[in-house]
Design an enzyme around this catalytic site. Sequence first.
Site: not given
Length: 765
Positions: A413-414, A491, A567, A570, A572, A620, A715
Amino acid sequence: MKIACIGGGPAGLTFAISMKLRDPAHQIEIFERNAAGETFGWGVVFSDQTVDNLMANDPVSGRLIADEFAHWDDIEVHVHGECVQSSGHGFIGIGRKRLLELLSDRARSLGVVIHYESEAAPDLAAWEGWDLVIAADGANSRLRGAHADSFGVDSERRANRFIWLGTPKTFAAFTFAFEQTEAGWVWAHAYRFAEDCSTFIVECAPATWSRLGFDRMSVEDAIAQCERIFARYLDGQPLLSNAAHLHGPAAWLQFRRIICERWHHEKLILLGDAAHTAHFSIGSGTKLALEDAIKLAEVLNRPGLDRIEALAEYQAERSLEVLKLQNSARNSTEWFEAVDRYLDFEPWQFAYSLLTRSQRISHENLRVRDADWLEQIERNFWERATGEDKPAPPLFAPFRLREMRLANRIVVSPMATYSAKDGTPGDFHLVHYGARAQGGAGLLFTEMTCVSAEGRISPGCTGMYAPAHVAAWKRITNFVHDHSAARFCLQLGHSGGKGSTQIGWEVMDAPLSSGNWPLVAASEMPWSATNQVPRAMTRDDMDVVRNQFVAAVQMGLAAGFDMIELHAAHGYLLSSFITPLLNKREDDYGGSLDNRLRFPLEVFAAMREAWPADRPMSVRISATDWAGEEGVTPDEAVLIAEAFARAGADLIDVSAGQTWAEAKPVYGRLFQTPFADKIRNEAKLATMAVGNITDPDQANAILTAGRADLVALGRAHLIDPMWTLRAAAAAGYREQFVPPPYLNGMSQLARTLQREAEAAAALRA
Ligand SMILES: Cc1cc2nc3c(=O)[nH]c(=O)nc-3n(C[C@H](O)[C@H](O)[C@H](O)COP(=O)(O)OP(=O)(O)OC[C@H]3O[C@@H](n4cnc5c(N)ncnc54)[C@H](O)[C@@H]3O)c2cc1C
Ligand SMILES: Cc1cc2nc3c(=O)[nH]c(=O)nc-3n(C[C@H](O)[C@H](O)[C@H](O)COP(=O)(O)O)c2cc1C
């Protein structure tokens, strides 16, 4: 103690028995509104563990109950005229009526007084002179209702309608039968619980229920209709109702999910369904009721424990168990509510999805239950993915997006590493991405790489806006392509109102202590009170930013990337247009979803134009703002995904949240996978699931159940670049590409893991 127990169901009776066994001096009286032997419902199912608990608590009633159990091992899923049968599931069932008979006989033999046809007053004031009052009065508890504020009751009525019927037809397997009618799908959950009787629960969506006329039919007519729908399962046997108190449409129930914050108030204690409910499709309500009762009796009689401590322990232990089961039950409830989206699956995949719906049964659990069946399922998966007949874990099956072929379904994942200088990736990035590519994932994402210096989140973010960036990235893509089988996705993003902040391991989302740069966003909405107020973008700003994204795509091509992701999640820049929580514009770019999507789609379409037609692109998104109807909802996420797909997106990377500082996310294992599932199966688009997915078992289950096409781990990959190689070693999968210098390590790991697996299997046997 002098104890009044309201309700002579499984909870009340087991509690009374358990108290008397621990101290015969207790005076216990049960008040049950029904007559003796009169109960509604048919059979209930148990697990072996519940039986062990019953035996340990009271071998006498435990033995009597165990002797009467009906056992079965198989589950049959009937859909589209086919039957998918798997084995090794090990259920036991008993009639509710018989269970209550055995328990009430046992209670009476121990000196418990049972008052039948005795409606108990709900108010505590009516119970003066009693030391304790136990509310074991079921899901619609009047005692809980009379003191609802003290218990902190949270109740939710679910959508589907169901009716609890019985039949003399005995089913050899636990049977799920899905039948299509002109009004929609109707299904039955059927299982034998006695020599001559089976439970037969019929369920359907509310719209189907009304269209079939069940909302205005007598119980007799409804049963006759169900007999017609399920005729081929019933062999001419009738369906029967024993809910004499429920008439007409009221015989059809809607499940009510109950959670209580507190389980006791003064001398009133909640027990069983009065304290919590679990959807019937995971068959655990009676188990929870019995186990509550045993635990409550145990703590109330433990020497040295005062009542406050006893009740604290009772609630702490039992509410944890309940929480676990309610999570599974919620997944299962939602699966049946959303079943339409799975009904065009092939029967084998539909059955797999049904068996794993609660997330309690994993891919490897199914292997333990029925290895041959699971092997066939894996073969089916591979056959559909590649045309090959191959019994291998689905996560290793290749996947194609346009002309890009991925060697497997695992994705890095990015993840921002905050280690660039002026946007240029350096040696850290070469080693970081190089190691993860060599670790075996089929697809590797860069961190959010920003399309301008002011579009960076932090001074450590990578960029794609200068010639130096192209050269530095080219060095990394060359390494990835020369020394691994991974494909590499760039991304691209712009931080918008969440920019100019400290690097990840400093103060998250906090502005820099010096050197901040001005921000732009959809509206003048700061991320938090301490963040800068961004300037609302003008149309000229939009042109500039769109062109920056296009330029970055062209540089990405020159740098050798295989794929581009936009992206738009989130919080942004592009996400700040999509979410109504950050977009307060009153022009063509704010208000309706179409308007809010206008600029992000314009950017995506322009990027798509600049990117070669044979290479894929993804987007995303945050599939929920975790803000209820105020923000983006999962239903809206389906529309958002469809809009990007129409603009040329080949894959939806389904993330969630981080769009609003006040959001209330619900974390847990695989917590975002339900959104990937929804988008994949409602919009029929390829999706990537991400979020607290940690092991190959989970990845295989997600893929095999058709909940996503790719599985990304964030993670888990930060700490273990070799995640996929380890998974291949553990599964004995030999076709995974291993960098040649590492082959010896791989075969040693495979041997070690195989020995460990054999030892564990021997221990189980
Ligand atoms: C369709 C369906 C299928 C189910 N299948 C299963 C299954 O397979 N396995 C499983 O484990 N569980 C199953 N359950 C759940 C299960 O029935 C309950 O979880 C379980 O019965 C809870 O036990 P209880 O004693 O807490 O409550 P209940 O069994 O509801 O007992 C409460 C009792 O209190 C009495 N009462 C209520 N109010 C008063 C009053 N004011 N005065 C006097 N008496 C009162 C009621 O008459 C009743 O007898 C199913 C439930 C449904 C609806
Ligand atoms: C340190 C860190 C940095 C992240 N950076 C990005 C990023 O640059 N772009 C992005 O889309 N998501 C980013 N994410 C989110 C991850 O891609 C992923 O969705 C999230 O960590 C949940 O997956 P996990 O539970 O497997 O870690 C980041 C997450 C972490 C923990």
